[in-house]
Write a protein that holds these residues in place. Sequence first.
Motif, PDB file in Angstrom:
ATOM      1  N   ILE A 242       0.841  -1.198   0.000  1.00 15.93           N
ATOM      2  CA  ILE A 242       0.000   0.000   0.000  1.00 15.93           C
ATOM      3  C   ILE A 242       0.877   1.249   0.000  1.00 15.93           C
ATOM      4  O   ILE A 242       0.617   2.210  -0.732  1.00 15.93           O
ATOM      5  N   GLY A 245       2.468   1.629  -3.553  1.00 16.11           N
ATOM      6  CA  GLY A 245       1.463   1.962  -4.564  1.00 16.11           C
ATOM      7  C   GLY A 245       0.900   3.356  -4.374  1.00 16.11           C
ATOM      8  O   GLY A 245       0.705   4.098  -5.346  1.00 16.11           O
ATOM      9  N   ALA A 263      -2.696   0.177  -9.575  1.00 12.92           N
ATOM     10  CA  ALA A 263      -1.912  -0.450  -8.517  1.00 12.92           C
ATOM     11  C   ALA A 263      -2.759  -1.435  -7.728  1.00 12.92           C
ATOM     12  O   ALA A 263      -3.869  -1.104  -7.312  1.00 12.92           O
ATOM     13  N   MET A 265      -2.572  -3.203  -4.192  1.00 12.43           N
ATOM     14  CA  MET A 265      -1.761  -2.790  -3.049  1.00 12.43           C
ATOM     15  C   MET A 265      -1.943  -3.593  -1.774  1.00 12.43           C
ATOM     16  O   MET A 265      -1.085  -3.552  -0.910  1.00 12.43           O
TER      17      MET A 265
END
Length: 527
Positions: A242, A245, A263, A265
Amino acid sequence: MITGKNYIGSQLKASGSKVLKTFNPLLNKENPWVFIEATDDEIEEAVSLANKAFTSYKKKSGLEKAKFLNTIADEILALGDVLLEQYCIESGYPKGRAEGERGRMIGQLRAFAEMLTEGSWVQATIDTAIEDRQPSPKEDLRKMLVPLGPIVVFGSSNFPFAFSTSGGDTVSALASGCPVIVKSHSMHIGTGEMVASAIIKAAEETNMPEGVFSNLVGDGRTLGTSLVKHPLVKGVGFTGSIKGGRALCDLAAQRPEPIPVFAEMGSINPVVLLPQALKENSQKWATAYAGSITLGAGQFCTNPGLLLALKGEELNRFEENLNQAIEKIQPSCMLHPSIYADFNSGIAKIKEQNGVSKIAEFKGETILNHGTPTVLKVDGKEFLENKILHSEVFGPFSILIECENEAELIEVISKLEGQLTGTIISEENEIEIHKEIISALQNRVGRLIFNGVPTGVEVCASMIHGGPYPASSDSRYTAVGIHAVYRWVRPLSYQNWPNELLPAELQNENPLQIVRTVNNKLTLSQI
């Protein structure tokens, strides 16, 4: 076969002084190869080449691009066991996993080639002119999807084949008509270079423009930042944390010309275990979920990291069965000592929280870098009050949430962040009386599973491998299957354009014989 250099188009270059090495987690030591990080000049050259290649590559026919993708598949297979051995050395995964993932990578390439051969993916839409329409004539309008431009793809740690150098992001972008620059993942640079060599060879064999593909080595922050901020880059594909991204999304949004970042994530993939299903098949589901939690050392984006159930005898029996199943599963090697350390610290942090107890844990001796399968437990009230318990622990881990009643279970689901998957384990007649649970779960996930496990992602058009944020940065487009191509295109409309100057997909004669929408009707017919 490994040079340690960067592919700038078809040229191998390494003028920099910074170096990287990969790591063998099974042997717990660095691998011998030395990889040279790309310099600023090499980054600029790769992006400029990609932009130049875009001018001609976007005009390649579907059949030409299909031949390119099929040839990539052939060249990857031609690398044989040497590629599989490199994969295993850099990942710690067994050969069987390498063979399976290579098959998935090859399958993706073939699937996109088939899509390009058929051709209807461009969504050709035609509304013909009505010159005598009152009070004003109707113009002739024709629309289709066209590629964005050079795309940057970040390789992922946990899938050195399927989500990396020639993974879904790369293949879907090439299929769309976009050149690709891969930022090779630092954990498997050697594997990435070997796959890149196959792509380059295929590009040369099929007369693709120089710069249609490049493969760069470097630190994620410096190289990745430079690529995302470059004004000629038009999109980004990423699979990872996370934190990583989100950083890329923010960089892309802050550019003078913002660009899309697709992304994936993070996800803990909630599983709802309904009481009647546990009563009837407790052993079956305990065995299935022990296997799913520990599959690939738990290093799957779809690892079932959250089990939700109602308090009662059925749950107690399931816990006992799960403990017995987990105890029998030998730990597997994790991708890297840093991932192993994060796994252990993540579990330790959750164990420190109020109300957390242990359900299951492998009790034998473990080898360094091998993650110990673990399942913890907490009640619904504590889970709702403590965000730390919502954290993803990447590895063979899950936490079971014991809910007092259905209302609390639904509240737990509604308070979750976006997820890739949500699963219901139920008897068929049981699910009918729990529709609110299904509704709550539907709002939080990209894929709903009935009586199965979330691990195992079929590569097909109907698959969604995305979900509400932060499972993915854009839940509208999947990262798996042929519909991934729609991340790298935009619609372009032609108004009153001479027929002979239109793209073949939009010409009256329909020379490609593709399905088109003409005056609101799907048809293969000419106009």
